[in-house]
Design a protein around this motif. Sequence first.
Motif, short mmCIF file in Angstrom:
data_model
loop_
_atom_site.label_atom_id
_atom_site.label_comp_id
_atom_site.label_asym_id
_atom_site.label_seq_id
_atom_site.Cartn_x
_atom_site.Cartn_y
_atom_site.Cartn_z
N TYR A 182 49.93 37.67 32.00
CA TYR A 182 50.78 37.00 32.35
C TYR A 182 52.03 38.33 32.68
N THR A 183 52.75 38.03 33.71
CA THR A 183 53.96 39.24 34.13
C THR A 183 55.36 38.47 33.90
N GLY A 184 56.20 39.04 33.28
CA GLY A 184 57.59 38.36 33.36
C GLY A 184 58.53 38.85 34.70
N ILE A 185 58.89 37.68 35.34
CA ILE A 185 59.63 37.96 36.52
C ILE A 185 60.72 38.77 36.48
N ARG A 186 61.54 38.53 35.42
CA ARG A 186 62.81 39.61 35.39
C ARG A 186 62.39 40.99 34.81
N SER A 187 61.55 41.10 33.71
CA SER A 187 61.52 42.40 33.10
C SER A 187 60.31 42.97 33.79
N GLY A 188 59.11 42.29 34.38
CA GLY A 188 58.10 43.17 34.77
C GLY A 188 57.01 43.34 33.70
N LYS A 189 57.48 43.00 32.71
CA LYS A 189 56.45 43.02 31.32
C LYS A 189 55.21 42.32 31.59
N ARG A 190 54.21 42.94 31.06
CA ARG A 190 52.78 42.37 31.36
C ARG A 190 52.29 41.74 29.77
N VAL A 191 51.92 40.70 29.46
CA VAL A 191 51.47 40.26 28.08
C VAL A 191 50.27 39.47 28.34
N SER A 192 49.27 39.30 27.43
CA SER A 192 48.01 38.71 27.58
C SER A 192 48.37 37.48 26.63
N ALA A 193 48.08 36.40 27.11
CA ALA A 193 47.82 35.13 26.32
C ALA A 193 46.47 35.11 25.44
N LEU A 194 46.54 34.91 24.21
CA LEU A 194 45.12 34.92 23.59
C LEU A 194 44.90 33.22 23.20
N ASN A 195 45.90 32.59 23.14
CA ASN A 195 45.55 31.05 22.57
C ASN A 195 46.78 30.38 22.87
N PHE A 196 46.55 29.12 23.07
CA PHE A 196 47.69 28.06 23.38
C PHE A 196 47.35 27.08 22.38
N GLY A 197 48.31 26.41 21.75
CA GLY A 197 48.16 25.04 21.13
C GLY A 197 48.67 25.15 19.54
N GLY A 198 48.64 24.14 18.95
CA GLY A 198 49.16 24.32 17.78
C GLY A 198 50.38 23.01 17.64
N HIS A 199 50.92 22.91 16.30
CA HIS A 199 51.90 22.06 16.40
C HIS A 199 53.27 22.53 15.81
N ILE A 200 54.39 22.25 16.44
CA ILE A 200 55.83 22.55 15.96
C ILE A 200 56.44 21.34 15.44
N ILE A 201 57.26 21.45 14.44
CA ILE A 201 57.92 20.25 13.84
C ILE A 201 59.54 20.72 14.12
N PRO A 202 59.75 20.04 15.08
CA PRO A 202 61.24 20.39 15.58
C PRO A 202 62.40 19.95 14.39
N THR A 203 63.46 20.41 14.48
CA THR A 203 64.66 19.85 13.73
C THR A 203 64.84 18.48 14.43
N PRO A 204 65.45 17.68 13.66
CA PRO A 204 65.70 16.15 14.30
C PRO A 204 66.54 16.10 15.51
#
Length: 181
Positions: free
Chosen positions: A26-48
Motif C-alpha cells: 500500500y502507498t500513503g497518499i500524503r506521504s508516498g510511504k510504502r508499507v506491506s500488509a501482512l495480515n488483517f483481523g483480530g479483535h479490538i475492545i474499545p473504551t465504552p
Amino acid sequence: MKLRDKKVTPSTIIPLDVEQLRITEYTGIRSGKRVSALNFGGHIIPTPEAKDAFYLSKVMPATLDESGSSATNGDIFVPSNEACTVEFLSINDIKAMNWPASVNGYWISVRFYQKGELKGKGWFHTNNGAGEAILLNGKLQYDSPTIIRAMRPLFQKTVECECRSLVSKEYWDYRPDVETG
C-alpha cells in the motif's frame, strides 16, 4: 515487535470495504510511504465511549511490515498498483439528521449522496459543529446539499447528516505508474 523472526508493526485501520482488503503493498497518499500488509483481523475492545464509532467503522487490527513503524498517523493508504483519487474536504454547515453525539470526534466510514445518487465513499469526522471528510474515487458538487451516511446502521437506525458548504482542501490523483515521495 518480531513475529517469526521478522520485524512487524501492529496497527489499527478503518477500511472502507473489509472484503476488499488484500495482503499487498500500500502507498500513503500524503506521504508516498510504502508499507506491506501482512495480515488483517483480530479483535479490538474499545473504551465504552468509542464503542459506537468502532462498530460503525469496523476498526480492526492489521499487521504491517517493518516500514509501517514510520507511517504517518492519519495517512490514507491505497493499494500501490491501483489508480485512485482522494479529496480532503472541510464542512462548516452540518445538520445532524440521525448522527449520535457518541461518534463525534471519530472518523466514520461513510457514503456520500447528492440528489439521491451515490457519489462516493470515504470517511467523515465531526466535532464542535464543523467537519472534515475524505472522499475516495468520487466527485461532489460543492454547492449541492450532501447526505453523509454511515456504511452501517447503529441500533437498526441509519446514521446520517446533511452537509452544506463543502470546501475542497487537498486533492490527489494517484497513479501507480508515477513514482511518489
